[in-house]
Design a protein around this motif. Sequence first.
Motif, short mmCIF file in Angstrom:
data_model
loop_
_atom_site.label_atom_id
_atom_site.label_comp_id
_atom_site.label_asym_id
_atom_site.label_seq_id
_atom_site.Cartn_x
_atom_site.Cartn_y
_atom_site.Cartn_z
N THR A 153 10.55 5.71 -2.22
CA THR A 153 11.18 6.60 -1.23
C THR A 153 10.37 6.71 0.05
OG1 THR A 153 10.14 8.54 -2.25
CG2 THR A 153 12.37 7.97 -2.99
N GLY A 154 9.08 6.43 -0.02
CA GLY A 154 8.24 6.50 1.18
C GLY A 154 8.24 5.22 1.99
N GLU A 190 1.57 1.74 8.97
CA GLU A 190 0.52 1.37 8.02
C GLU A 190 -0.15 0.06 8.41
OE1 GLU A 190 -1.86 1.72 4.55
OE2 GLU A 190 -0.47 3.21 5.32
N ARG A 221 0.84 -1.21 0.00
CA ARG A 221 0.00 0.00 0.00
C ARG A 221 0.87 1.25 0.00
NH1 ARG A 221 -2.86 -3.18 3.69
NH2 ARG A 221 -2.08 -1.99 5.49
N ILE A 222 1.94 1.24 0.78
CA ILE A 222 2.84 2.39 0.82
C ILE A 222 3.51 2.59 -0.54
CG2 ILE A 222 4.99 3.29 1.84
CD1 ILE A 222 4.10 1.78 4.44
N ALA A 250 7.24 3.48 8.46
CA ALA A 250 6.03 3.65 7.66
C ALA A 250 5.27 2.32 7.54
CB ALA A 250 6.37 4.20 6.28
N ARG A 302 1.09 4.23 -2.84
CA ARG A 302 0.71 5.58 -2.45
C ARG A 302 1.90 6.54 -2.47
NH1 ARG A 302 -1.12 4.60 2.63
NH2 ARG A 302 0.92 5.11 3.46
N ASP A 303 3.05 6.11 -1.92
CA ASP A 303 4.18 7.02 -1.70
C ASP A 303 5.43 6.68 -2.50
OD1 ASP A 303 2.52 8.22 0.25
OD2 ASP A 303 3.28 6.88 1.81
N GLY A 304 5.42 5.55 -3.19
CA GLY A 304 6.59 5.15 -3.97
C GLY A 304 7.68 4.55 -3.10
#
Length: 194
Positions: free
Chosen positions: A28-29, A38, A20-21, A34, A24-26
């Motif tokens: 780098t996220g 999550e 999911r991360i 995180a 949503r954030d690519g």
Amino acid sequence: MPTGVALRDPRQQLFDAAERILMRDGATGLTSRAVTAEAGVAKGVLHRHFADFDAFLTALVLDRIARVEAQGAALRAAAGTGTVAGNLTGALTALFEPVMMAIVVLVIARDELRTRLRAAGAARFPLVGEGTAAIAGYLRAEHDLGRLTPGADVDSLAPTLIGTAQLLFTEWRGRPEPEAVRKAVTTVLGGALP
């Protein structure tokens, strides 16, 4: 975070959170903090199941590789049914789904992850290499059944199909239409179909 709450499948819960991360954030996220946030678990849960964050990422990608290999087995089992172009269109569409594309970017971005994946026996270009092997296995099965021309070069067709599909799915805004994928497949197959 509450403690003492049993997790059904903490590894899968962490994998799902990471995916999911990534969406949503690519790449780098994607951090250990995180992922645990999550997943809604305590920070120590990830390190209880994995030696470090790169070990977690390696397990995540190996899990995805196992899915690609299962898709390859199902595709080989479909040899002789439907049309070659139709089977490949479906397989490439399933292979290059959005999470897979995000994981490929993650693998490209992290040197240590690639090193660990290779040490675990993954292809030189993890996920893409296994996808190429799956397509090649299917094409060989179809060739053996006479559904490809005798001179069809399966070892060239498979990476060409993978590369074409990867570019198509990378460059398209959103998901390409099935007809666009089918057109690319039939163009690559060209004279390989009787």
